[in-house]
Design a protein around this motif. Structure first.
Motif, mmCIF file in Angstrom:
data_model
loop_
_atom_site.group_PDB
_atom_site.id
_atom_site.type_symbol
_atom_site.label_atom_id
_atom_site.label_comp_id
_atom_site.label_asym_id
_atom_site.label_seq_id
_atom_site.Cartn_x
_atom_site.Cartn_y
_atom_site.Cartn_z
ATOM 1 N N LEU A 169 -49.467 -7.467 56.750
ATOM 2 C CA LEU A 169 -48.091 -7.052 56.494
ATOM 3 C C LEU A 169 -47.846 -5.783 57.288
ATOM 4 O O LEU A 169 -48.638 -4.844 57.204
ATOM 5 N N VAL A 170 -46.767 -5.772 58.044
ATOM 6 C CA VAL A 170 -46.460 -4.619 58.889
ATOM 7 C C VAL A 170 -45.055 -4.130 58.587
ATOM 8 O O VAL A 170 -44.083 -4.876 58.743
ATOM 9 N N GLU A 171 -44.969 -2.872 58.161
ATOM 10 C CA GLU A 171 -43.676 -2.272 57.865
ATOM 11 C C GLU A 171 -43.116 -1.566 59.096
ATOM 12 O O GLU A 171 -43.868 -1.055 59.927
ATOM 13 N N SER A 172 -41.802 -1.529 59.168
ATOM 14 C CA SER A 172 -41.126 -0.791 60.230
ATOM 15 C C SER A 172 -39.740 -0.407 59.751
ATOM 16 O O SER A 172 -39.281 -0.891 58.706
ATOM 17 N N CYS A 208 -40.568 -5.739 56.493
ATOM 18 C CA CYS A 208 -41.966 -6.038 56.163
ATOM 19 C C CYS A 208 -42.257 -7.406 56.775
ATOM 20 O O CYS A 208 -41.835 -8.434 56.241
ATOM 21 N N ALA A 209 -42.928 -7.392 57.921
ATOM 22 C CA ALA A 209 -43.204 -8.624 58.652
ATOM 23 C C ALA A 209 -44.583 -9.156 58.278
ATOM 24 O O ALA A 209 -45.571 -8.418 58.347
ATOM 25 N N ALA A 210 -44.619 -10.419 57.892
ATOM 26 C CA ALA A 210 -45.876 -11.045 57.472
ATOM 27 C C ALA A 210 -46.451 -11.889 58.605
ATOM 28 O O ALA A 210 -45.709 -12.549 59.339
ATOM 29 N N SER A 211 -47.759 -11.871 58.729
ATOM 30 C CA SER A 211 -48.448 -12.737 59.678
ATOM 31 C C SER A 211 -49.740 -13.235 59.035
ATOM 32 O O SER A 211 -50.290 -12.594 58.142
ATOM 33 N N GLY A 212 -50.171 -14.407 59.484
ATOM 34 C CA GLY A 212 -51.400 -14.979 58.942
ATOM 35 C C GLY A 212 -51.197 -15.751 57.652
ATOM 36 O O GLY A 212 -52.153 -16.318 57.118
ATOM 37 N N PHE A 213 -49.975 -15.775 57.144
ATOM 38 C CA PHE A 213 -49.665 -16.559 55.950
ATOM 39 C C PHE A 213 -48.154 -16.742 55.899
ATOM 40 O O PHE A 213 -47.402 -16.057 56.582
#
Length: 123
Positions: free
Chosen positions: A4-7, A22-27
């Motif tokens: 999860l990556v916030e910006s 909040c960008a999600a990756s891997g799921f």
């Protein structure tokens, strides 16, 4: 890799607005609720808002009700936190985390925490 990556954080004047992502990756977000939390220097982390995956139910802490809006775009695998009428006391590092399906008040159930994004409200 689950991430999860916030910006979207930054410096804003009182009364201003910011939109956090909040960008999600891997799921896929389809099966997870996402919560936003914040922690100010010298204070404990506190829950800000949460959006469930099942029916899109939203929850807000009393201190942000009417000012913040949480939303999700599953196609973009991203959750947003629109923050309006910001106050100096909103200054904190904002982080997002996931929990399966439905929001919960138990912070210990949340995982895969992002690194956070700094929000500073000051004139």
């Amino acid at each position: 890799q689950v991430q999860l990556v916030e910006s979207g954080g930054g410096l804003v004047q009182p009364g201003g607005s910011l939109r956090l992502s909040c960008a999600a990756s891997g799921f896929t977000l389809d099966y997870y609720a996402i919560g936003w939390f914040r922690q100010a220097p010298g204070k404990e982390r506190e829950g800000v808002s949460c959006i469930s995956s099942s029916d899109g139910s939203t929850y807000y802490a009393d201190f942000v009700k009417g000012r913040f809006t949480i939303s999700r775009d599953n196609a973009k695998n991203t959750v947003y936190l629109q923050m309006n009428s910001l106050k100096p006391e909103d200054t904190a590092v904002y982080s997002c985390a996931r929990v399966p399906f439905s929001c919960t008040k138990n912070v210990l159930n949340f995982g895969s925490w992002g690194q956070g994004t700094q929000v500073t409200v000051s004139s």
